[in-house]
Design an enzyme around this catalytic site. Structure first.
Site, PDB file in Angstrom:
ATOM      1  N   LYS A 175      -7.721  -6.886  20.779  1.00 20.54           N
ATOM      2  CA  LYS A 175      -6.285  -6.951  21.037  1.00 20.54           C
ATOM      3  C   LYS A 175      -6.036  -6.863  22.542  1.00 20.54           C
ATOM      4  O   LYS A 175      -6.602  -6.019  23.229  1.00 20.54           O
ATOM      5  CB  LYS A 175      -5.576  -5.806  20.309  1.00 20.54           C
ATOM      6  CG  LYS A 175      -4.085  -5.974  20.155  1.00 20.54           C
ATOM      7  CD  LYS A 175      -3.556  -5.003  19.123  1.00 20.54           C
ATOM      8  CE  LYS A 175      -2.093  -5.258  18.827  1.00 20.54           C
ATOM      9  NZ  LYS A 175      -1.607  -4.427  17.719  1.00 20.54           N
ATOM     10  N   GLU A 225       3.686   2.226   3.379  1.00 24.74           N
ATOM     11  CA  GLU A 225       4.841   3.108   3.266  1.00 24.74           C
ATOM     12  C   GLU A 225       4.951   3.750   1.887  1.00 24.74           C
ATOM     13  O   GLU A 225       5.373   4.906   1.763  1.00 24.74           O
ATOM     14  CB  GLU A 225       6.123   2.321   3.582  1.00 24.74           C
ATOM     15  CG  GLU A 225       6.259   1.899   5.032  1.00 24.74           C
ATOM     16  CD  GLU A 225       5.505   0.624   5.372  1.00 24.74           C
ATOM     17  OE1 GLU A 225       5.480   0.251   6.556  1.00 24.74           O
ATOM     18  OE2 GLU A 225       4.931   0.001   4.427  1.00 24.74           O
ATOM     19  N   ARG A 282      10.470  -0.768   1.467  1.00 27.00           N
ATOM     20  CA  ARG A 282       9.237  -0.976   0.701  1.00 27.00           C
ATOM     21  C   ARG A 282       8.880   0.235  -0.153  1.00 27.00           C
ATOM     22  O   ARG A 282       8.083   0.129  -1.081  1.00 27.00           O
ATOM     23  CB  ARG A 282       8.081  -1.277   1.663  1.00 27.00           C
ATOM     24  CG  ARG A 282       8.403  -2.326   2.704  1.00 27.00           C
ATOM     25  CD  ARG A 282       7.218  -2.639   3.567  1.00 27.00           C
ATOM     26  NE  ARG A 282       6.565  -3.838   3.080  1.00 27.00           N
ATOM     27  CZ  ARG A 282       5.479  -4.374   3.640  1.00 27.00           C
ATOM     28  NH1 ARG A 282       4.916  -3.812   4.676  1.00 27.00           N
ATOM     29  NH2 ARG A 282       4.947  -5.464   3.155  1.00 27.00           N
TER      30      ARG A 282
END
Length: 578
Positions: free
Chosen positions: A244, A329, A357
């Protein structure tokens, strides 16, 4: 910044479609990759947006568009913030000057922008499910020869939905979906959980053909693996190892997030160009740490976002009391329920949009059990440039249906601290919401009555009920209306849901009552107040429309919705004139 390509004419300017890329000689691809990184650094630094994740996707995306023929072949990006390079290679270079601005280029895939974007997605772990459904549909229609490719990674495989989809994809003989795993070991933060260590054997045991790991920054190697995958009659996984922030030293040296998402910044240093004011998240983070000092049973849970939600400070101060569960979540909420059952008080900090969610878990695993769990909703209301999927505008409407749940909305930093303390002292579930913005100035109360704060009192013509951050524009509207001879009161309920009994008396004492919230007006806090207190009362509810609001600055979008001082005053005048 990355080095220039050294060619007389910039290669990127010659690429207006994937076909142009496929015609480019292989010897020029590394130079193109360097140009793309230069372009991204310059444009994203100027507008803000997702930088680190896209710097790591350059070579993979080049290889994808050389092997597959979009849009005939379907390329799905999960999460959508990895799709900047895809946008560049599909004719949207000019749009990057308007990235994430009102009316400009979206920061996520958008079918309205281009036929190369098949889905408009930005919440993690969904692309595999889309791929499964698309492949099934094409088989039912007898369509052959059109590949379906799902690019996952950046933490997406820590989400349970991704594994549900993999389970179904694995039974896909005759539906040869290709999964490209961008394995950078991270989402916002380092990826947690055991799955990351056993990708290959696990996926093979599920029935996938596993190809890799491949160096995701070696275009030729990625191309070879993708061409092999394209010939297979069954589902496959091309496992690409990437870094990244690759190719930009400030991003590589940012060990916390690798410049995942950045504000407007200096491309030479990577530093923000302007000092940011004190945010709601910072106020929350500091006070949670202070509360942790005197409450040993206080623990914190994040779904892969310790930095953006402010929990990294708590984790550093209290090692072992902060849990990062990945992009999961639902699990975060049930795990919190388990912790609460054993005598701890969990604080679950998530973006308001991601609470959607986990609604079932909030309803049945936390609230139905009456468990002391505090849910902290960052980025509530209008978030701005991230657009419709990230506006945290549905939380009040959703949570209003949950029995036994208390919901607070602080109007300023001092009230955030007060209400957080009250929430973690609750014997049952509570939620606390605040926006993505500066915490602003302290808004003192004229008086407090029955837990509610009176912020302005100049008469009983109009009562403005200000929900959280809407207190400041309500006070501005009150000043304007009072100067015109209208008697106005401004009331902050502090605890918005359920409706405080004393609010009924305040409502009944005014000729017109106007509720103001930065949440969807349909079924929101105002609607609940109207149901509880508004029988026979003249009422008007101001809030966000039941629509998918596009990206733009927070101020622009609130102005469009009429949620500013002048906008509220105008709505009151219009109502009084009827």
């Amino acid at each position: 910044m990355a080095a220039s390509s050294g060619l007389e004419d910039p290669l990127l300017q010659t690429i207006s479609s994937p076909r142009d890329l496929r015609l480019l000689p292989s010897a020029h691809l590394q130079a193109l990759a360097r140009e793309i990184r230069e372009f991204l650094i310059g444009k994203v630094m100027a507008s803000g947006g997702h930088l680190g994740s896209n710097l790591g996707m350059v070579e993979i995306t080049i290889a994808l568009h050389r092997v597959f023929h979009s849009p005939e072949d379907t390329l799905l990006f999960d999460t959508g913030h990895q799709a900047y390079v895809h946008k560049l290679l599909t004719g949207r270079q000019a749009g990057f000057d308007t990235l994430r601005a009102l009316g400009g280029l979206s920061g996520y895939p958008s079918p309205e922008e281009s036929p190369h974007d098949h889905i408009g997605n930005s919440h993690a772990s969904t692309a595999l499910g889309y791929a499964d459904g698309i492949a099934k549909a094409r088989r039912l229609k007898g369509e052959e020869g059109r590949s379906v490719v799902a690019v996952v990674g950046d933490g997406a495989l820590t989400g349970g939905l991704a594994w549900e989809s993999l389970n179904n994809l694995s039974d896909g003989e005759g539906r040869p979906v290709i999964v490209v795993l961008n394995d950078n070991g991270r989402s916002y933060a380092p990826t947690h959980g055991g799955c990351a260590r056993v990708f290959g054997p696990l996926l093979e045991s599920l029935g996938f053909v596993y190809l890799g790991p491949v160096d995701g920054h070696d275009i030729a190697a990625v191309e070879r693996a993708l061409r092999t995958a394209r010939t297979l009659p069954s589902p496959s996984v091309v496992h690409c190892k990437t870094r990244k922030g690759y190719g930009y030293r400030p991003a590589e040296l940012d060990l916390g997030e690798h410049m995942h998402a950045i504000p407007v910044s200096d491309p030479q240093t990577g530093k923000p160009l302007s000092g940011s004011s004190r945010t709601w998240t910072q106020v929350f983070a500091e006070h949670l740490c202070a509360l942790g000092e005197t409450r040993p049973g206080l623990v914190a849970i994040t779904a892969a976002m310790p930095g953006p939600t402010g929990l990294d400070a708590f984790g550093k101060r209290f090692p072992g009391r902060m849990f990062d569960v990945g992009i999961a979540e639902q699990h975060a909420m049930v795990s919190a329920a388990g912790l609460a059952m054993e005598g701890f008080h969990p604080v679950v900090a998530v973006y308001a949009t991601f609470l959607n969610r986990a609604f079932d878990q909030v309803l049945l695993d936390v609230a139905m059990q009456g468990l002391p769990v505090t849910i902290v909703l960052d980025r509530a209301g209008i978030t701005g440039p991230d657009g419709p999927s990230h506006h945290g505008m549905w939380d009040l409407a959703i949570l209003s249906a949950v029995p036994g749940l208390r919901v607070a909305a602080p109007r300023d930093g001092r009230r955030l601290r007060e209400l957080l303390e009250e929430a973690v002292d609750c014997a049952g579930p509570a939620a606390l919401r605040f926006p993505k913005a500066s915490a602003g100035i302290e808004l003192a109360a004229v008086e407090r009555s029955e837990g509610m704060d009176v912020l302005w009192s100049s008469g009983h013509d109009v009562l403005l009920i200000a929900i959280g951050a809407m207190a400041e524009p309500c006070l501005e509207a009150a000043a304007m209306l009072s100067a015109e001879g209208v008697g106005v009161s401004v009331l902050d309920p502090r605890w918005v849901l359920p409706v405080t009994p004393g609010l009924r008396q305040a409502v009944g004492a005014h000729q017109l009552v106007v509720t103001v919230e930065d949440g969807v007006v349909t079924g929101g806090a105002g609607a609940v107040i109207g149901q509880e207190c508004g029988t026979g009362q003249r009422m008007r509810h101001l809030g966000l429309p039941p629509a998918f609001i596009q990206h733009g600055s927070r101020d622009q979008l609130l102005t469009e919705a009429g949620l500013t001082g002048p906008g509220i005053a105008h709505a009151v005048r219009k109502e009084l004139a009827r």
